[in-house]
Design a protein around this motif. Structure first.
Motif, PDB file in Angstrom:
ATOM      1  N   PHE A  62       0.859  -1.277   0.091  1.00 60.07           N
ATOM      2  CA  PHE A  62      -0.051   0.055  -0.006  1.00 60.07           C
ATOM      3  C   PHE A  62       0.812   1.359  -0.015  1.00 60.07           C
ATOM      4  O   PHE A  62       0.527   2.278  -0.837  1.00 60.07           O
ATOM      5  CB  PHE A  62      -0.876   0.022   1.092  1.00 60.07           C
ATOM      6  N   SER A  63       1.943   1.109   0.895  1.00 63.01           N
ATOM      7  CA  SER A  63       2.700   2.592   1.079  1.00 63.01           C
ATOM      8  C   SER A  63       3.557   2.929  -0.061  1.00 63.01           C
ATOM      9  O   SER A  63       3.543   4.078  -0.745  1.00 63.01           O
ATOM     10  CB  SER A  63       3.616   2.497   2.334  1.00 63.01           C
ATOM     11  N   SER A  64       4.031   1.813  -0.796  1.00 60.81           N
ATOM     12  CA  SER A  64       4.882   1.849  -2.164  1.00 60.81           C
ATOM     13  C   SER A  64       3.713   2.237  -3.345  1.00 60.81           C
ATOM     14  O   SER A  64       4.189   3.209  -4.182  1.00 60.81           O
ATOM     15  CB  SER A  64       5.600   0.803  -2.349  1.00 60.81           C
ATOM     16  N   GLY A  65       2.474   1.862  -3.322  1.00 68.65           N
ATOM     17  CA  GLY A  65       1.699   2.072  -4.131  1.00 68.65           C
ATOM     18  C   GLY A  65       1.100   3.425  -4.053  1.00 68.65           C
ATOM     19  O   GLY A  65       0.883   4.243  -5.181  1.00 68.65           O
ATOM     20  N   LEU A  66       1.090   4.032  -2.896  1.00 71.79           N
ATOM     21  CA  LEU A  66       0.455   5.479  -2.837  1.00 71.79           C
ATOM     22  C   LEU A  66       1.791   6.380  -3.340  1.00 71.79           C
ATOM     23  O   LEU A  66       1.555   7.333  -3.955  1.00 71.79           O
ATOM     24  CB  LEU A  66       0.245   5.980  -1.357  1.00 71.79           C
ATOM     25  N   GLU A  67       2.983   5.781  -2.724  1.00 68.36           N
ATOM     26  CA  GLU A  67       3.786   6.735  -3.198  1.00 68.36           C
ATOM     27  C   GLU A  67       4.214   6.899  -5.026  1.00 68.36           C
ATOM     28  O   GLU A  67       4.667   7.853  -5.512  1.00 68.36           O
ATOM     29  CB  GLU A  67       5.419   6.235  -2.904  1.00 68.36           C
ATOM     30  N   SER A  68       3.743   5.794  -5.608  1.00 71.41           N
ATOM     31  CA  SER A  68       4.061   5.809  -6.925  1.00 71.41           C
ATOM     32  C   SER A  68       2.637   6.201  -7.566  1.00 71.41           C
ATOM     33  O   SER A  68       2.351   6.314  -8.965  1.00 71.41           O
ATOM     34  CB  SER A  68       4.513   4.432  -7.448  1.00 71.41           C
ATOM     35  N   GLY A  69       1.378   6.321  -6.754  1.00 74.64           N
ATOM     36  CA  GLY A  69       0.269   6.755  -7.495  1.00 74.64           C
ATOM     37  C   GLY A  69      -0.564   5.362  -8.051  1.00 74.64           C
ATOM     38  O   GLY A  69      -1.636   5.668  -8.768  1.00 74.64           O
ATOM     39  N   ASN A  70      -0.088   4.226  -7.461  1.00 72.79           N
ATOM     40  CA  ASN A  70      -0.482   3.014  -7.921  1.00 72.79           C
ATOM     41  C   ASN A  70      -1.571   2.574  -7.019  1.00 72.79           C
ATOM     42  O   ASN A  70      -1.186   1.717  -6.033  1.00 72.79           O
ATOM     43  CB  ASN A  70       0.454   1.773  -8.067  1.00 72.79           C
TER      44      ASN A  70
END
Length: 231
Positions: free
Chosen positions: A12-20
């Motif tokens: 989730f956190s990496s997805g939010l960082e990348s807009g994914n």
């Protein structure tokens, strides 16, 4: 259980960082005919203080992302097991609810209450959830008893068809529109990553006919049971 939550958080956190992240376009769609059968416990009916604590977090999220879907306190719940996973066109006329009720009562009758500590948050790609932890294997044992009893019956079921229920989480927020400020949302979630919302001793459980989102305006209670401490 903790490993599941941790892996979800990393994704989730990496997805939010990348807009994914994903948006659920069916929220609020009056034509969404997906219905199912579930066994659950409402948080506010078992501990309204914990319900209020979770609602306070939801309010914080909604102050940043007011267009997302935040669960009202009366709909916050623990899903014990989805007996029939929601699918389009399913209705109560397709089954005999009394047959499901009998198994529900037989399995729950005589069991002690189940304690869940709601501590910290994590998320999938489309929703934010409150992490739940049990101090013993009571919820796991209960779920397995239900699986066995329903598998031995000739009733229509689709238990574990989406994923095997292993956690004790509570869904708090669903994404239904593009996020306004995903970085600010991530910072808020990081602050609540280990927040202790409190312990719920679940005594009240229900068998319900529900839609995908467990909206109470659509949910129909088919059976209720209250577990006693003396059991």
């Amino acid at each position: 259980m903790n490993n599941i939550y941790t892996n979800m958080w990393k994704s989730f956190s990496s997805g939010l960082e990348s807009g994914n992240y994903d948006i659920d376009l069916n929220i609020g769609d009056i034509n969404d005919s997906r219905r199912g059968l579930s066994i659950l416990g409402y948080i506010d009916e078992n501990n309204d203080e914990v319900g209020d604590n979770i609602s306070s977090f939801i309010d914080r999220v909604m102050s940043i992302e007011p267009e997302q879907y935040g669960y009202p306190v009366t709909e916050l719940h623990l899903t014990v097991l989805s007996i029939i996973t929601c699918f389009s066109g399913f209705s109560l006329s397709d089954i005999n609810p009394q047959d499901y009720n009998k198994i529900f009562y037989d399995v729950f009758n005589g069991l002690p209450p189940i304690e869940v500590n709601f501590k910290g948050i994590t998320a999938s790609s489309s929703c934010i959830i409150i992490q739940g932890f049990t101090s013993c294997h009571s919820l796991e044992v209960l779920r397995e008893r239900l699986r066995v009893r329903f598998s031995e019956s000739n009733l229509m079921t689709s238990i574990d068809s989406r994923y095997k229920a292993e956690t004790a989480h509570c869904t708090a927020i669903r994404f239904c529109l593009p996020l306004r400020d995903r970085y600010k949302l991530l910072r808020l979630c990081e602050r609540y990553r280990e927040h202790d919302f409190g312990v719920v001793t679940f005594r009240n459980f229900e068998l319900v006919f529900n839609n995908w989102y467990q909206n109470k305006s659509i949910t129909k209670s088919l059976g209720k049971i209250v577990l006693n401490n003396s059991s």
